[in-house]
Design an enzyme around this catalytic site. Structure first.
Site, PDB file in Angstrom:
ATOM      1  N   HIS A 215      -0.110  10.957 -27.411  1.00 37.19           N
ATOM      2  CA  HIS A 215      -0.328   9.620 -26.825  1.00 37.19           C
ATOM      3  C   HIS A 215      -1.066   8.712 -27.799  1.00 37.19           C
ATOM      4  O   HIS A 215      -0.794   7.499 -27.864  1.00 37.19           O
ATOM      5  CB  HIS A 215      -1.133   9.725 -25.518  1.00 37.19           C
ATOM      6  CG  HIS A 215      -0.287  10.086 -24.326  1.00 37.19           C
ATOM      7  ND1 HIS A 215      -0.825  10.411 -23.112  1.00 37.19           N
ATOM      8  CD2 HIS A 215       1.060  10.154 -24.162  1.00 37.19           C
ATOM      9  CE1 HIS A 215       0.145  10.672 -22.243  1.00 37.19           C
ATOM     10  NE2 HIS A 215       1.295  10.530 -22.860  1.00 37.19           N
TER      11      HIS A 215
ATOM     12  N   GLU B  31      -3.926  17.122 -10.796  1.00 40.16           N
ATOM     13  CA  GLU B  31      -4.418  17.433 -12.144  1.00 40.16           C
ATOM     14  C   GLU B  31      -5.932  17.648 -12.207  1.00 40.16           C
ATOM     15  O   GLU B  31      -6.626  17.068 -13.032  1.00 40.16           O
ATOM     16  CB  GLU B  31      -3.994  16.325 -13.128  1.00 40.16           C
ATOM     17  CG  GLU B  31      -3.997  16.832 -14.561  1.00 40.16           C
ATOM     18  CD  GLU B  31      -3.341  15.882 -15.536  1.00 40.16           C
ATOM     19  OE1 GLU B  31      -2.119  15.686 -15.442  1.00 40.16           O
ATOM     20  OE2 GLU B  31      -4.047  15.343 -16.382  1.00 40.16           O
TER      21      GLU B  31
ATOM     22  N   LYS C 159       7.985  23.168 -14.350  1.00 40.10           N
ATOM     23  CA  LYS C 159       7.033  22.090 -14.066  1.00 40.10           C
ATOM     24  C   LYS C 159       6.616  22.128 -12.592  1.00 40.10           C
ATOM     25  O   LYS C 159       5.440  21.955 -12.261  1.00 40.10           O
ATOM     26  CB  LYS C 159       7.628  20.724 -14.434  1.00 40.10           C
ATOM     27  CG  LYS C 159       6.647  19.599 -14.103  1.00 40.10           C
ATOM     28  CD  LYS C 159       6.940  18.277 -14.742  1.00 40.10           C
ATOM     29  CE  LYS C 159       5.821  17.293 -14.368  1.00 40.10           C
ATOM     30  NZ  LYS C 159       5.992  15.985 -14.928  1.00 40.10           N
TER      31      LYS C 159
ATOM     32  N   LYS D  40       3.586  11.428 -10.992  1.00 38.63           N
ATOM     33  CA  LYS D  40       2.733  10.544 -11.796  1.00 38.63           C
ATOM     34  C   LYS D  40       3.437   9.207 -11.993  1.00 38.63           C
ATOM     35  O   LYS D  40       4.627   9.173 -12.336  1.00 38.63           O
ATOM     36  CB  LYS D  40       2.467  11.169 -13.165  1.00 38.63           C
ATOM     37  CG  LYS D  40       1.355  12.184 -13.150  1.00 38.63           C
ATOM     38  CD  LYS D  40       0.994  12.574 -14.570  1.00 38.63           C
ATOM     39  CE  LYS D  40      -0.105  13.603 -14.581  1.00 38.63           C
ATOM     40  NZ  LYS D  40      -0.379  14.094 -15.955  1.00 38.63           N
TER      41      LYS D  40
ATOM     42  N   HIS E  32      -0.095  16.188 -25.880  1.00 41.30           N
ATOM     43  CA  HIS E  32      -0.176  14.795 -25.441  1.00 41.30           C
ATOM     44  C   HIS E  32      -1.462  14.091 -25.842  1.00 41.30           C
ATOM     45  O   HIS E  32      -1.495  12.865 -25.877  1.00 41.30           O
ATOM     46  CB  HIS E  32       0.031  14.696 -23.925  1.00 41.30           C
ATOM     47  CG  HIS E  32       1.466  14.853 -23.508  1.00 41.30           C
ATOM     48  ND1 HIS E  32       2.197  15.983 -23.760  1.00 41.30           N
ATOM     49  CD2 HIS E  32       2.317  14.000 -22.860  1.00 41.30           C
ATOM     50  CE1 HIS E  32       3.421  15.841 -23.270  1.00 41.30           C
ATOM     51  NE2 HIS E  32       3.529  14.648 -22.722  1.00 41.30           N
TER      52      HIS E  32
ATOM     53  N   HIS F 106       8.429   8.621 -27.110  1.00 41.04           N
ATOM     54  CA  HIS F 106       7.471   9.581 -26.543  1.00 41.04           C
ATOM     55  C   HIS F 106       7.759  11.000 -27.058  1.00 41.04           C
ATOM     56  O   HIS F 106       6.844  11.740 -27.421  1.00 41.04           O
ATOM     57  CB  HIS F 106       7.570   9.520 -25.018  1.00 41.04           C
ATOM     58  CG  HIS F 106       6.635  10.444 -24.316  1.00 41.04           C
ATOM     59  ND1 HIS F 106       5.267  10.285 -24.360  1.00 41.04           N
ATOM     60  CD2 HIS F 106       6.860  11.564 -23.558  1.00 41.04           C
ATOM     61  CE1 HIS F 106       4.694  11.250 -23.646  1.00 41.04           C
ATOM     62  NE2 HIS F 106       5.637  12.037 -23.158  1.00 41.04           N
TER      63      HIS F 106
ATOM     64  N   GLU G  18      10.236  17.745 -24.288  1.00 38.21           N
ATOM     65  CA  GLU G  18       9.438  18.140 -23.114  1.00 38.21           C
ATOM     66  C   GLU G  18       9.900  19.506 -22.573  1.00 38.21           C
ATOM     67  O   GLU G  18       9.106  20.238 -21.986  1.00 38.21           O
ATOM     68  CB  GLU G  18       9.502  17.074 -22.013  1.00 38.21           C
ATOM     69  CG  GLU G  18       8.830  15.745 -22.371  1.00 38.21           C
ATOM     70  CD  GLU G  18       7.287  15.768 -22.327  1.00 38.21           C
ATOM     71  OE1 GLU G  18       6.701  16.822 -22.022  1.00 38.21           O
ATOM     72  OE2 GLU G  18       6.685  14.712 -22.620  1.00 38.21           O
TER      73      GLU G  18
ATOM     74  N   ARG H  72      -2.706  21.759 -13.934  1.00 35.17           N
ATOM     75  CA  ARG H  72      -1.707  20.759 -14.348  1.00 35.17           C
ATOM     76  C   ARG H  72      -2.018  20.183 -15.734  1.00 35.17           C
ATOM     77  O   ARG H  72      -1.133  19.646 -16.399  1.00 35.17           O
ATOM     78  CB  ARG H  72      -1.596  19.641 -13.295  1.00 35.17           C
ATOM     79  CG  ARG H  72      -0.478  18.670 -13.639  1.00 35.17           C
ATOM     80  CD  ARG H  72      -0.123  17.730 -12.534  1.00 35.17           C
ATOM     81  NE  ARG H  72       0.964  16.843 -12.965  1.00 35.17           N
ATOM     82  CZ  ARG H  72       1.642  16.061 -12.173  1.00 35.17           C
ATOM     83  NH1 ARG H  72       1.376  16.041 -10.889  1.00 35.17           N
ATOM     84  NH2 ARG H  72       2.609  15.281 -12.641  1.00 35.17           N
TER      85      ARG H  72
ATOM     86  N   ARG I   8       0.813  -1.234   0.000  1.00 36.66           N
ATOM     87  CA  ARG I   8       0.000   0.000   0.000  1.00 36.66           C
ATOM     88  C   ARG I   8       0.840   1.275   0.000  1.00 36.66           C
ATOM     89  O   ARG I   8       0.368   2.347   0.373  1.00 36.66           O
ATOM     90  CB  ARG I   8      -0.991   0.020   1.164  1.00 36.66           C
ATOM     91  CG  ARG I   8      -1.975  -1.134   1.103  1.00 36.66           C
ATOM     92  CD  ARG I   8      -3.282  -0.797   1.799  1.00 36.66           C
ATOM     93  NE  ARG I   8      -4.254  -1.832   1.558  1.00 36.66           N
ATOM     94  CZ  ARG I   8      -4.476  -2.850   2.359  1.00 36.66           C
ATOM     95  NH1 ARG I   8      -3.802  -2.964   3.481  1.00 36.66           N
ATOM     96  NH2 ARG I   8      -5.381  -3.744   2.058  1.00 36.66           N
TER      97      ARG I   8
ATOM     98  N   ASN J  36      -0.125  18.696 -20.440  1.00 37.54           N
ATOM     99  CA  ASN J  36      -0.506  17.725 -21.472  1.00 37.54           C
ATOM    100  C   ASN J  36      -0.601  18.340 -22.857  1.00 37.54           C
ATOM    101  O   ASN J  36      -1.140  17.709 -23.769  1.00 37.54           O
ATOM    102  CB  ASN J  36      -1.847  17.082 -21.110  1.00 37.54           C
ATOM    103  CG  ASN J  36      -1.691  16.146 -19.949  1.00 37.54           C
ATOM    104  OD1 ASN J  36      -0.939  15.196 -20.013  1.00 37.54           O
ATOM    105  ND2 ASN J  36      -2.390  16.431 -18.868  1.00 37.54           N
TER     106      ASN J  36
HETATM  107  N1  GLY Z   1       3.903  14.771 -17.871  1.00 41.50           N
HETATM  108  C1  GLY Z   1       2.762  15.521 -17.510  1.00 41.50           C
HETATM  109  C2  GLY Z   1       2.610  15.674 -16.034  1.00 41.50           C
HETATM  110  O1  GLY Z   1       3.480  15.295 -15.277  1.00 41.50           O
HETATM  111  O2  GLY Z   1       1.605  16.166 -15.594  1.00 41.50           O
END
Ligand code: GLY
Length: 374
Positions: A261, A246, A236, A152, A257, A273, A194, A250, A130, A254
């Site tokens: 994606h 998010e 970031k 993430k 993306h 990527h 990025e 946040r 957990r 994206n």
């Molecule tokens: N790579 C996008 C984020 O970390 O929110």
């Protein structure tokens, strides 16, 4: 508290998280300081070092030796390199490995590798017993700039990329820019996509810095890399500190993306990527320009910045398959894909929130055009 690693790092960026602020140390020659990082931020004797079978023999092994020499009890776990390994199967093999080694809640995971490793090992740490602490040691530009920061974690599933995962903030991140020299040149360049994204959504000057320094960055000059990695992480971190989970701002991370994606998944992860996100940013900028939301010339500016970093030619994939992945994006509402659009380089355009709904036909046309090359 100032530790020897604070003194050795060119920069330390503190990232706000619900579980506590954590440092991202950036600079050359930081790996030797890992024992201090662990004793300060995740004090325990038992460590699981997770890396892939390409990075493992080089950096995973040296991290394991450094930690063992400082009195840690180290279990090394390795998985096959590549996005194809970011699966629930790898997650179960790694968690079983930790159980077999008898690791309890008093262990820490140390993830040594690129974005696949930090995502996968992060998900292992988020779920093992957990949740146990994790320290990231990113070894690619992409992982230093993006994947290791923000908490993430996750795996790819049949329906799309990163669709099963958890938020699990690290205790610390050690981005040693010296290790970038061992990364293939093309991968080093692609990870910088990025950094271009961070500039495009938040800071025109940063966008210019990445363009200006591109050559030294691709050549892996440790100080140039440290400067740009730290600046990018700082951008970031500002976003993540406002909205870790998010629910709002946040989402701007994206940009590129939604389409990126979908391209990556439709190509069965045979393309990187960075290349997929480059395609996604160009397509989404063209969409914004078509709607009159994005300043004319923005897509051209992105193309100029991205051209030295990745492959511009046709992407080998079935565009119909890519369309199907658009609705599976995590930002979708009622099964409808949502897009982050720029107002101009350095600024995102807001709608009723941070994302925009776009007519499917227009999105599909932009996707199909960009995969033919740009
Ligand atoms: N790579 C996008 C984020 O970390 O929110």
């Amino acid at each position: 508290m100032i530790t020897p690693v604070h003194e050795a790092a060119r920069d330390t960026v503190d990232v706000g998280a619900a579980a506590g602020v954590y440092p991202v140390f950036v600079g050359p020659d930081l790996l030797e300081h890992l024992p201090v990082v662990l004793s300060t931020y995740a004090p325990t004797r038992r460590v699981a070092v997770i890396s892939d079978d390409e990075v493992g023999p080089i950096h995973g092994a040296s991290v394991a030796t450094t930690l063992a020499d400082s009195g840690h009890d180290v279990t090394v776990l390795t998985f096959p390199a590549g996005e194809a390994s970011k699966t629930r199967t790898s997650w179960s093999i790694l968690t079983d490995g930790m159980l077999e080694a008898g690791l309890g809640r008093d262990c820490v995971v140390v993830a040594v590798g690129g974005g696949v490793t930090t995502d996968l090992a992060g998900f292992v740490a988020a779920t093992y017993l957990r949740g146990v602490p994790i320290v990231h040691v990113p070894t690619s530009t992409l992982a230093m700039i993006d994947a290791s920061v923000g908490g993430k974690t996750g795996v790819d599933v049949h329906a799309g990329k990163n669709l099963v995962g958890a938020f699990h903030a690290p205790r610390a991140v050690v981005a040693d820019t010296t290790v970038l020299a061992t990364l293939e040149r093309a991968r080093r360049a692609e990870g910088l996509v990025e950094a271009v994204k961070h500039g495009a959504i938040r800071d025109e000057a940063h966008f210019g810095l990445v363009v200006e320094r591109a050559e030294s960055l691709i050549a892996a000059e440790p100080m140039a890399c440290a400067e740009v990695v730290a600046a990018s992480v700082r951008l970031k971190a500002e976003v993540v500190a406002q909205d870790e989970f998010e629910e709002g701002v946040r989402q701007i991370l994206n940009f590129g993306h939604t389409i990126g994606h979908a391209i990556e998944a439709a190509a069965d992860y045979r393309i990187g990527h960075g290349r997929a996100v480059a395609c996604g940013m160009i397509a989404e900028a063209r969409l914004g320009e078509g709607l009159g939301v994005t300043e004319a010339g923005t897509a051209a500016c992105l193309i100029e910045a991205l051209a030295p970093l990745t492959v511009r030619g046709e992407v080998d994939l079935d565009p119909t398959k890519a369309r199907d992945f658009l609705g599976a994006d995590k930002k979708s509402r009622d099964g409808q894909a949502r897009y982050v659009l720029l107002r101009r380089i350095g600024e995102v355009a807001r709608d009723d929130g941070w994302t925009h709904e776009i007519d499917d036909e227009a999105a599909h046309a932009a996707l199909e055009a960009v995969v033919r090359g740009w």
